[in-house]
Design a protein around this motif. Structure first.
Motif, PDB file in Angstrom:
ATOM      1  N   SER A   1      -6.494   7.936  -6.048  1.00 42.74           N
ATOM      2  CA  SER A   1      -5.934   6.701  -6.609  1.00 42.74           C
ATOM      3  C   SER A   1      -6.284   6.523  -8.079  1.00 42.74           C
ATOM      4  O   SER A   1      -5.879   5.541  -8.694  1.00 42.74           O
ATOM      5  CB  SER A   1      -6.431   5.482  -5.810  1.00 42.74           C
ATOM      6  OG  SER A   1      -6.071   5.584  -4.454  1.00 42.74           O
TER       7      SER A   1
ATOM      8  N   SER B   1       0.832  -1.201   0.000  1.00 37.62           N
ATOM      9  CA  SER B   1       0.000   0.000   0.000  1.00 37.62           C
ATOM     10  C   SER B   1       0.867   1.252   0.000  1.00 37.62           C
ATOM     11  O   SER B   1       1.857   1.325   0.730  1.00 37.62           O
ATOM     12  CB  SER B   1      -0.914   0.016   1.226  1.00 37.62           C
ATOM     13  OG  SER B   1      -1.607   1.239   1.331  1.00 37.62           O
ATOM     14  N   TRP B   2       0.474   2.252  -0.824  1.00 40.03           N
ATOM     15  CA  TRP B   2       1.187   3.525  -0.814  1.00 40.03           C
ATOM     16  C   TRP B   2       0.581   4.482   0.206  1.00 40.03           C
ATOM     17  O   TRP B   2       1.124   5.536   0.482  1.00 40.03           O
ATOM     18  CB  TRP B   2       1.167   4.167  -2.206  1.00 40.03           C
ATOM     19  CG  TRP B   2      -0.212   4.453  -2.742  1.00 40.03           C
ATOM     20  CD1 TRP B   2      -0.954   3.641  -3.553  1.00 40.03           C
ATOM     21  CD2 TRP B   2      -1.012   5.597  -2.500  1.00 40.03           C
ATOM     22  NE1 TRP B   2      -2.176   4.206  -3.822  1.00 40.03           N
ATOM     23  CE2 TRP B   2      -2.244   5.419  -3.200  1.00 40.03           C
ATOM     24  CE3 TRP B   2      -0.841   6.780  -1.769  1.00 40.03           C
ATOM     25  CZ2 TRP B   2      -3.273   6.352  -3.172  1.00 40.03           C
ATOM     26  CZ3 TRP B   2      -1.869   7.713  -1.749  1.00 40.03           C
ATOM     27  CH2 TRP B   2      -3.054   7.497  -2.451  1.00 40.03           C
ATOM     28  N   SER B   3      -0.567   4.085   0.792  1.00 37.65           N
ATOM     29  CA  SER B   3      -1.216   4.908   1.823  1.00 37.65           C
ATOM     30  C   SER B   3      -1.615   3.996   2.986  1.00 37.65           C
ATOM     31  O   SER B   3      -2.800   3.669   3.161  1.00 37.65           O
ATOM     32  CB  SER B   3      -2.448   5.604   1.227  1.00 37.65           C
ATOM     33  OG  SER B   3      -3.048   6.458   2.172  1.00 37.65           O
TER      34      SER B   3
ATOM     35  N   LEU C   1      -9.622   9.165  -1.022  1.00 37.34           N
ATOM     36  CA  LEU C   1      -8.606   8.187  -1.399  1.00 37.34           C
ATOM     37  C   LEU C   1      -8.889   7.600  -2.776  1.00 37.34           C
ATOM     38  O   LEU C   1      -7.974   7.402  -3.578  1.00 37.34           O
ATOM     39  CB  LEU C   1      -8.534   7.066  -0.359  1.00 37.34           C
ATOM     40  CG  LEU C   1      -7.451   6.006  -0.615  1.00 37.34           C
ATOM     41  CD1 LEU C   1      -6.061   6.638  -0.559  1.00 37.34           C
ATOM     42  CD2 LEU C   1      -7.561   4.870   0.400  1.00 37.34           C
TER      43      LEU C   1
ATOM     44  N   ASP D   1      -5.512   3.054   3.949  1.00 36.36           N
ATOM     45  CA  ASP D   1      -5.933   1.738   3.473  1.00 36.36           C
ATOM     46  C   ASP D   1      -6.341   0.838   4.640  1.00 36.36           C
ATOM     47  O   ASP D   1      -7.317   0.093   4.559  1.00 36.36           O
ATOM     48  CB  ASP D   1      -4.802   1.071   2.681  1.00 36.36           C
ATOM     49  CG  ASP D   1      -4.890   1.358   1.195  1.00 36.36           C
ATOM     50  OD1 ASP D   1      -5.935   1.869   0.757  1.00 36.36           O
ATOM     51  OD2 ASP D   1      -3.928   1.071   0.470  1.00 36.36           O
TER      52      ASP D   1
END
Length: 217
Positions: free
Chosen positions: A177, A132-134, A173, A138
């Motif tokens: 995304s 996950s980039w967040s 988000l 997430d």
């Protein structure tokens, strides 16, 4: 072209946002599932199951491993909720799904599970950045969705409050995304959640009233 490949192709573009077929179809079915949940229809669960299966492809294409994990979780809980509501209808005299507010112990367990679960999942995402980039957002959505669906399966009015909290993070988000349709659907979710919350709230009060009258007699 395979069905999976087609689902992850672009359907159209709106204001520079590329809309994938999987994102559009999966979230549309999810929206229908929420409306069915509002009506306390058992069909909400197979609809959630199908939505989860399709959205796995959408999140995979966006490289959001946390989203994929969430949808796999949705698929599993949908099967459990389907079974729970089917049994609940069979046991009810009028064949309907009973709804109620959670007791304080249940609320405490749901809240504790949400907090501990979010910290644990975020820790996993932080330890494995490729997932996950967040991480925190997430993890919050991942665990919040789990809490909401568990509460829904148990017929708890708090299910709607959990969805409201998930939406507050899910909307920005999704847009960030590149899943624009998911973001738009989350906005519609928000309105449906408010209506559903009101309906379940009123139904929980009418179900309590006859019980109190019977006790007084």
């Amino acid at each position: 072209m395979s069905a999976l490949h087609w689902l992850n192709t672009e359907a159209f573009t709106v204001l520079g946002q590329h809309i994938l077929w999987s994102d559009m179809i999966g979230n549309t079915i999810g929206l229908i599932a929420l409306a069915l949940g509002w009506r306390r229809s058992v069909l909400t669960w197979p609809a959630q199951f199908l939505s989860g299966v399709i959205l796995v492809g959408a999140y995979s294409s966006a490289h959001l491993s946390g989203g994929v994990g969430k949808q796999l979780l949705v698929i599993g809980i949908a099967l459990w909720g389907w079974r729970a509501w089917t049994r609940g209808r069979q046991q009810a005299q009028d064949g309907s799904i009973a709804v109620r507010f959670a007791g304080w112990r249940e609320r405490g367990l749901l809240l504790a599970g949400a907090v501990v679960g979010t910290v644990a999942v975020a820790g996993l995402f932080l330890a494995v950045p490729s997932l996950s980039w967040s991480p925190w957002a997430d993890a919050y959505i991942f665990v919040g969705t789990l809490v909401a669906m568990v509460a829904q399966a148990r017929g708890l009015v708090e299910f709607w409050f959990a969805w409201l909290l998930v939406d507050l993070v899910g909307v920005p988000l999704a847009f960030h995304s590149g899943l624009a349709f998911s973001g738009l659907v989350y906005v519609v979710y928000f309105a449906l959640v408010l209506w559903g919350l009101r309906d379940w709230w009123l139904r929980s009060r009418t179900s309590v009233k006859p019980a109190l009258e019977g006790a007084a007699a």
